[in-house]
Motif scaffolding. Structure first.
Motif, PDB file in Angstrom:
ATOM      1  N   LEU A 277     -41.324  75.763  86.428  1.00 54.71           N
ATOM      2  CA  LEU A 277     -40.144  76.000  87.258  1.00 54.71           C
ATOM      3  C   LEU A 277     -40.508  76.745  88.542  1.00 54.71           C
ATOM      4  N   HIS A 278     -41.414  77.689  88.464  1.00 58.58           N
ATOM      5  CA  HIS A 278     -41.824  78.437  89.660  1.00 58.58           C
ATOM      6  C   HIS A 278     -42.633  77.561  90.621  1.00 58.58           C
ATOM      7  N   VAL A 279     -43.437  76.649  90.081  1.00 55.93           N
ATOM      8  CA  VAL A 279     -44.158  75.711  90.948  1.00 55.93           C
ATOM      9  C   VAL A 279     -43.155  74.802  91.659  1.00 55.93           C
ATOM     10  N   MET A 280     -42.142  74.346  90.939  1.00 56.01           N
ATOM     11  CA  MET A 280     -41.098  73.519  91.554  1.00 56.01           C
ATOM     12  C   MET A 280     -40.413  74.275  92.689  1.00 56.01           C
ATOM     13  N   ALA A 281     -40.138  75.554  92.465  1.00 55.79           N
ATOM     14  CA  ALA A 281     -39.470  76.364  93.482  1.00 55.79           C
ATOM     15  C   ALA A 281     -40.368  76.619  94.690  1.00 55.79           C
ATOM     16  N   LYS A 282     -41.664  76.636  94.466  1.00 57.71           N
ATOM     17  CA  LYS A 282     -42.626  76.973  95.520  1.00 57.71           C
ATOM     18  C   LYS A 282     -42.810  75.847  96.529  1.00 57.71           C
ATOM     19  N   LYS A 316     -29.753  78.512  76.727  1.00 54.73           N
ATOM     20  CA  LYS A 316     -30.494  79.554  77.455  1.00 54.73           C
ATOM     21  C   LYS A 316     -31.557  78.945  78.357  1.00 54.73           C
ATOM     22  N   LYS A 317     -32.174  77.842  77.926  1.00 52.66           N
ATOM     23  CA  LYS A 317     -33.160  77.154  78.771  1.00 52.66           C
ATOM     24  C   LYS A 317     -32.482  76.617  80.032  1.00 52.66           C
ATOM     25  N   VAL A 318     -31.289  76.049  79.885  1.00 51.28           N
ATOM     26  CA  VAL A 318     -30.542  75.555  81.043  1.00 51.28           C
ATOM     27  C   VAL A 318     -30.225  76.717  81.996  1.00 51.28           C
ATOM     28  N   GLU A 319     -29.806  77.847  81.434  1.00 52.36           N
ATOM     29  CA  GLU A 319     -29.517  79.018  82.270  1.00 52.36           C
ATOM     30  C   GLU A 319     -30.757  79.485  83.015  1.00 52.36           C
ATOM     31  N   ARG A 320     -31.925  79.430  82.349  1.00 51.98           N
ATOM     32  CA  ARG A 320     -33.171  79.854  82.993  1.00 51.98           C
ATOM     33  C   ARG A 320     -33.550  78.896  84.127  1.00 51.98           C
ATOM     34  N   ILE A 321     -33.355  77.625  83.912  1.00 51.88           N
ATOM     35  CA  ILE A 321     -33.635  76.647  84.976  1.00 51.88           C
ATOM     36  C   ILE A 321     -32.770  76.946  86.193  1.00 51.88           C
ATOM     37  N   ARG A 322     -31.506  77.215  85.956  1.00 49.70           N
ATOM     38  CA  ARG A 322     -30.596  77.437  87.082  1.00 49.70           C
ATOM     39  C   ARG A 322     -30.813  78.801  87.738  1.00 49.70           C
ATOM     40  N   GLU A 323     -31.403  79.719  86.986  1.00 51.56           N
ATOM     41  CA  GLU A 323     -31.748  81.020  87.567  1.00 51.56           C
ATOM     42  C   GLU A 323     -32.891  80.864  88.565  1.00 51.56           C
ATOM     43  N   PRO A 326     -31.573  77.166  91.455  1.00 49.95           N
ATOM     44  CA  PRO A 326     -30.106  77.128  91.434  1.00 49.95           C
ATOM     45  C   PRO A 326     -29.500  75.760  91.732  1.00 49.95           C
ATOM     46  N   ASP A 327     -30.199  74.944  92.498  1.00 49.36           N
ATOM     47  CA  ASP A 327     -29.648  73.651  92.914  1.00 49.36           C
ATOM     48  C   ASP A 327     -30.274  72.485  92.148  1.00 49.36           C
ATOM     49  N   CYS A 328     -30.806  72.754  90.970  1.00 47.45           N
ATOM     50  CA  CYS A 328     -31.537  71.727  90.229  1.00 47.45           C
ATOM     51  C   CYS A 328     -30.598  70.720  89.576  1.00 47.45           C
ATOM     52  N   GLY A 329     -30.884  69.426  89.762  1.00 49.91           N
ATOM     53  CA  GLY A 329     -30.152  68.382  89.062  1.00 49.91           C
ATOM     54  C   GLY A 329     -30.659  68.259  87.637  1.00 49.91           C
TER      55      GLY A 329
END
Length: 470
Positions: A277-282, A316-323, A326-329
């Motif tokens: 998820l952090h690589v995706m955000a980067k 909780k995994k969904v919440e972590r993804i959106r944390e 935030p704009d993830c489909g």
């Protein structure tokens, strides 16, 4: 599995049959015709098969009549998929009467599962080739031409086809798939994949990066890294002194060029990590979109399915993804009417859909597959009319969620990769945004492969409409 634009099916994620592009077939003395059904992995496998056949002097053709070899790449994930393939093989058997030299072969998951029946009992095919045996195709074709029964469905613990450059079939020249691994170690009780595709093995990371680079150099602007469970990708070099995780692979591909968009599919909820998820955000060119199959919203049903997570854990995994994104489909797979499913279990699934509000979904009612753990352990005890009614409720709720999600996008501006001309109008183009939503807009002077900023002005439940902005 592995999705492009979401389609809703009552039973099967059934890909359309396709014929290959010409691939300069006039330069070949022999012609083959191929159709593929099912998931993106099957379509990618057909491109590997095309490469192997090209090396043996076979050129692809769209014209069935000029082919000396017909291949059907099959899917066993749902009963409806197998019925469709069986009907098609019966039609090809009739074609053999007019052309006695014609060979018909079956590839893929259904080939592995029904080898004896298709070859001996029903005599629908001349050769049967499993997903790990495509390299043996030339020898099998020679055997079949000699009148022998030709079969190879042996599963491999090593085969990844990493050294074969796929021949791109029926592509748009903009987007393509790159297989990063084969097989699956997750023994979900409803799924036949571990038995038809074997154990999980990861492809050499450098061959993946090289293939993605070649695609970009040839004009492609998006690659989807493909696997039954991409998040468990883990490659170790022969010397053992280098390892590559999925997060590291994702970064390597993203770094090839900022104009190369990167997607991936499919993720198992238990394996997607914060590192990914952090690589995706980067990286801006890694799309904010995750296919995260839930299958059911009921913890009890999830345990029967051997999904290895609970309802609460998935939420909780969904919440972590959106944390982190935030704009993830988010998209998903849902099965209604699994063994012993109660109305309470079904309502848990409906509640899960309201909680996540998936952008895209593949929805089916349960279809028992012979050889799966569920077929051995449980009774398929939910009446079909109940399965279909629950499915209809899931589909309608998803339609409402999808429309509401699309309406929230009106007024926003997105970066869109143009994939081609709209099916409805030659004056419009279509592409997808970061979140995998289809956007249609006036053509103007833009072309396939361009990145265009598009402001959304209206929508349906499945498509956004807008205009290009500078």
């Amino acid at each position: 599995m592995l999705d492009q634009n979401t389609k809703v099916h009552d039973e099967s994620r059934q890909g359309e049959a396709f014929s290959p592009a010409a691939n300069h077939s006039n330069t070949y003395s022999k012609k083959f015709y191929i159709e593929s059904y099912g998931c993106a992995m099957n379509f990618n496998d057909s491109e590997i098969v095309a490469s192997i056949l090209n090396d043996e002097g076979f050129g692809a053709t769209r014209n069935l009549e000029e082919a000396s070899l017909i291949l059907v790449n099959t899917c066993s994930i749902r009963e409806k998929a197998e019925q469709t393939v069986r009907k098609r093989l019966t039609e090809f058997k009739s074609a053999k009467k007019a052309n006695p030299g014609l060979l018909v072969g079956i590839l893929g998951c259904m080939a592995e599962r029904l080898k004896g029946k298709l070859l001996d009992e029903e005599k629908l095919v001349d050769l049967v080739v499993g997903p790990d045996a495509y390299r043996s195709l030339p020898a099998l074709i020679a055997e079949a031409n000699g009148g022998q029964k030709s079969v190879n469905v042996l599963l491999s613990r090593e085969e990844t086809y990493g050294d074969i450059s796929p021949v791109r079939l029926d592509n748009n020249g903009v987007t393509s798939f790159v297989s990063i691994m084969r097989g699956c170690n997750n023994m979900c009780t409803f799924c036949v994949v571990p038995f038809t595709r074997g154990r999980e093995r990861s492809r050499d990371a450098y061959s993946i990066v090289r293939e993605a680079q070649e695609l970009f150099d040839n004009g492609y602007r998006e690659v989807t890294l493909l696997g039954q469970n991409v998040d468990s990708y883990y490659w170790t070099s022969d010397s053992g002194d280098e390892t590559v995780t999925f997060a590291q692979l994702l970064e390597k591909v993203a770094l090839l060029h900022p104009l190369l968009r990167v997607r991936f599919s499919t993720s198992h909820p238990k394996d997607i990590t914060d590192e990914v998820l952090h690589v995706m955000a980067k990286y801006e060119n890694i799309c904010n979109y995750i296919h995260l199959p839930v299958q059911s919203g009921s913890t009890r049903i999830l345990q029967l399915m051997n999904r290895t997570y609970t309802r609460e854990w998935y939420m909780k995994k969904v919440e972590r993804i959106r944390e982190i994104l935030p704009d993830c489909g988010l998209s998903t797979d849902i099965i209604t009417g699994f063994c012993t499913e109660t109305e309470e279990d079904h309502q848990d699934t409906m509640d899960m859909m309201r909680f996540v509000r998936y952008d895209l979904a593949y929805m089916y009612f349960y279809s028992e597959r012979p050889g799966t753990l569920a077929a051995r352990r449980y009774q398929d005890d939910i009446p079909e009319d109940v399965k279909k009614r629950r499915l209809a409720e899931v589909v309608e709720l998803h339609r409402q969620n999808s429309l509401a999600g699309m309406q929230r996008e009106v007024g926003r501006t997105f970066k869109v990769l143009v994939e081609g001309t709209s099916k409805r109008s030659a004056d419009e183009l279509f592409g997808r945004n970061d979140q995998n939503k289809v956007i249609v807009f006036p053509k103007e002077n833009y072309q396939k492969g361009d990145y265009v900023m598009v402001k959304v002005e209206s929508c349906t439940s499945g498509t956004l409409r807008g205009v290009a902005v500078k």
